[in-house]
Design an enzyme around this catalytic site. Structure first.
Site, PDB file in Angstrom:
ATOM      1  CB  CYS A 106     -33.724  22.496 -12.696  1.00 11.25           C
ATOM      2  SG  CYS A 106     -33.170  23.854 -13.201  1.00 11.25           S
ATOM      3  CD  GLU A 131     -38.461  29.373 -14.897  1.00  8.65           C
ATOM      4  OE1 GLU A 131     -38.156  30.282 -14.653  1.00  8.65           O
ATOM      5  OE2 GLU A 131     -37.949  28.733 -15.625  1.00  8.65           O
TER       6      GLU A 131
END
Length: 650
Positions: free
Chosen positions: A2, A81
């Site tokens: 993101c 992540e």
């Protein structure tokens, strides 16, 4: 994966105005997260968090950010992540006195639960992954910025007019009215020297990159503040290198290869988790072939693989990737690009990279990212293996060159180097013609450059430097010295020049160039990339290996070759390393000549005030006349000029 943004102004602000500003900051990096967006503000506390989401895990609204912890104490905007989030989730559930309720299955929710349970410092030490995040603690009114160990995910922050701004890219900071954007001439010099601006610096004064493996906690930053505290390391690559220097593994190579295969298999398996289509870059070299082989061994069907090649055969290696893909049984896609395809993307590079960046392999990297995004949302890459296992040509030739040149007095070597550099390219090319050498002039000048090196450390510095003395071309020195060498202390505990070079590259070139190139190119195409070699467990294992397991008799990546040899026959991967090269010198004197001339006009250079116009024009005229080629030096200059033009027009 993101994009994050936000600001911290303890004096407080109007909630509606702050939300609108935070939203503009997030939208400036919409390419990093085109699937969803969110803003959260606490006007009284003066904190605003913004988020752009690329949905990869938990595609439901449960993964929406900014996200709050279950108790409401913490709010986070997070990019990355956490590959061990399932393990952490189980550990949290075992430690809880009652059954834990989860809103979804995102790693963000697990990350927040970890912070509530163990605090920020212990949580960071437990994480395996790539990330950058801003965490707000409502109880203590503390903002914490944190970045992953190896620097895979970017995080900029700045103190502008007493307000702390932060974001995944510089363009996320610019919509805030406090942003000043004063260019640091010293940072320009660093970009000319290294082709990138090393962390913690940025192109702007009072805006920094958070260093890998650190966190920055801000509490009670007052209006009008002029300084911020120093970031605190929770993991140090330099410390691991120092500790490993005296504790190399003394084990059988077969056993070491099995351990490495196990670590990589686990890292690859964890990084294959995705709720959206996933694939891998495949160049056909050792690094990417190893990652793809371990992916295919764990996949239920053919792995999607992607490569890009050039129609100019001297720069095309796509057929090697095709051979490896065929052997492994992947679903392979190949893009052969023309010079026109590559040239078409160049005007977009200043916007894509956001600050001056001049590693010319940025062009094919951007092209393969765009190709890959047409098919998948996540791609694994082989980045990091060269620095960890001894892959670059500068490591392989070091001992041979240094041992031979050491027999010749330095004064004689430098006289020979001066004579070589005094000859025009045509003369050097003529001398190399009987040997059938390509790009003779560039190769001979490169040899002359290292021939004049005093010792192994200077040999390395000469090889990694684009422009050795950028102040010969610049008018101002700026705030940031251009000749900083963060690797100086490494020679105190690493005695092999190859290991010193690898360590320096892992500390500087990898996070400041390779990972910047990968992140901006991929996220510019809304593609998430993952690098299993940078799992910190793999990094720590690699750093403890003795040199002979990495480099021996001019061959590198020996242990990695043993792992790959279990999946791919030697004849498919045994070839010289060439890298992601592009014919930038030919382009500058050919199809890019008019564009470069526009950027390098003498009057323009004088008016802008950064460069010595006469010195730059002399360099340019030498190149276009064919007397002497300066491809990388000129690329560094024109990429700054192209960035500056964009800066002035926005």
């Amino acid at each position: 994966m993101c994009g994050i943004a936000g600001f911290f102004d303890p004096a407080g602000f109007n909630a509606d105005e702050a939300a609108a500003t935070a939203n503009r900051m997030a939208n400036a990096i919409r390419h990093r997260g085109p699937d969803d967006s969110g803003v959260w503000v606490d006007a009284e506390a003066g904190i605003a968090l913004a988020h752009r989401r690329l949905s990869v895990l938990d595609l439901s609204p449960s993964g929406h950010q900014p996200m709050h912890s279950r108790s409401g104490r913490y709010a986070i905007t997070y990019n990355g992540e956490i590959y061990n989030h399932h393990d952490l989730k189980k550990e949290l559930e075992r430690a809880s006195s009652s059954a834990m309720q989860w809103a979804g299955h995102s790693d963000t929710e697990v990350l927040l639960a970890c912070v509530e349970r163990w605090g920020i410092e212990d949580t960071l030490k437990r994480l395996t992954g790539m990330f950058a995040f801003a965490l707000w603690d409502r109880a203590s009114r503390t903002l914490t910025l944190a970045r992953d160990r190896m620097g895979e995910k970017p995080l900029y922050y700045g103190l502008q007019n007493g307000i702390v701004l932060f974001g995944s890219e510089l363009k996320a900071l610019k919509p805030h009215p406090a942003f000043q954007g004063v260019i640091d001439s010293g940072a320009v010099a660093m970009q000319l020297r290294y082709s990138s601006i090393p962390a913690p610096h940025s192109i702007y004064r009072r805006v920094w990159k958070l260093m890998p493996g650190t966190r920055l906690s801000l509490h009670g930053v007052g209006t009008g503040a002029t300084e911020l505290p120093e970031p605190i390391p929770y993991w140090s690559l330099r410390a691991v290198i120092a500790e490993a220097a005296g504790n190399s593994f003394i084990v059988d190579e077969v056993e070491a290869a099995l351990q490495l295969e196990g670590l990589l298999t686990d890292a690859v398996g964890r990084q294959m988790e995705s709720d959206v289509p996933l694939g891998a870059f495949l160049s056909g070299g050792i690094d990417s072939s190893t990652i793809v082989a371990l992916m295919q061994a764990q996949a239920r069907g053919p792995v999607k693989t992607f490569t890009v090649g050039f129609q100019e055969q001297a720069f095309n290696e796509a057929h090697h990737a095709k051979d490896v893909a065929r052997h492994l049984g992947t679903d392979h896609t190949e893009l052969l690009v023309t010079a026109q395809d590559a040239l078409a993307i160049i005007p977009e590079l200043p916007e894509l990279y956001d600050e001056p960046f001049s590693d010319s392999s940025q062009i094919p990297t951007a092209l393969i990212a765009r190709l890959t995004r047409h098919h998948v949302t996540v791609a694994l890459s082989g980045d990091g293996a060269d620095e960890l296992f001894g892959g670059y040509n500068r490591y392989l030739a070091a001992s041979s060159i240094l041992s031979k040149t050491a027999r010749i007095p330095l004064s004689i070597r430098r006289r020979v180097a001066d004579k070589v550099n005094a000859l025009p390219d045509t003369a050097l090319d003529f001398l190399g013609r009987p040997l059938g050498m390509a790009e003779t002039a560039l190769k001979m000048r490169k040899f002359a450059n290292v021939l004049a090196a005093r010792d192994a450390d200077e040999y390395y510095q000469r090889l990694i430097t684009t422009i050795r003395n950028p102040y010969h071309l610049l008018k101002a020195r700026g705030d940031t010295p251009a000749n900083q060498n963060p690797c100086l202390a490494i020679s105190d505990f690493l005695h092999d020049p190859e290991l010193r070079m690898m360590a320096c590259d892992a500390l500087t070139y990898l996070p400041n160039d390779i990972l910047v190139k990968l992140d901006r190119a991929s996220m510019g195409a809304s593609l998430e990339t993952r690098a299993p070699f940078l799992d910190h467990r793999v990094v720590e294992f690699a750093l403890h290996l003795p040199l002979y397991m990495k480099i021996r008799r001019g061959r590198g990546k020996l242990l990695l070759r043993k792992v790959l040899g279990r999946y791919v026959p030697d004849e498919l991967i045994e070839r010289p390393k060439t890298g992601f090269a592009v014919p930038i010198g030919n382009w500058l004197s050919g199809p890019l000549k008019e564009w470069a001339e526009h950027l390098l006009r003498a009057g323009r250079l004088r008016n802008e005030g950064f460069f010595d116009a006469e010195a730059v024009r002399a360099l340019w005229q030498e190149h276009v006349s064919g007397r002497r080629s300066h491809p990388h030096q000129l690329w560094a200059i024109v990429m700054f000029q192209a960035w500056l033009e964009r800066e002035q027009n926005t």
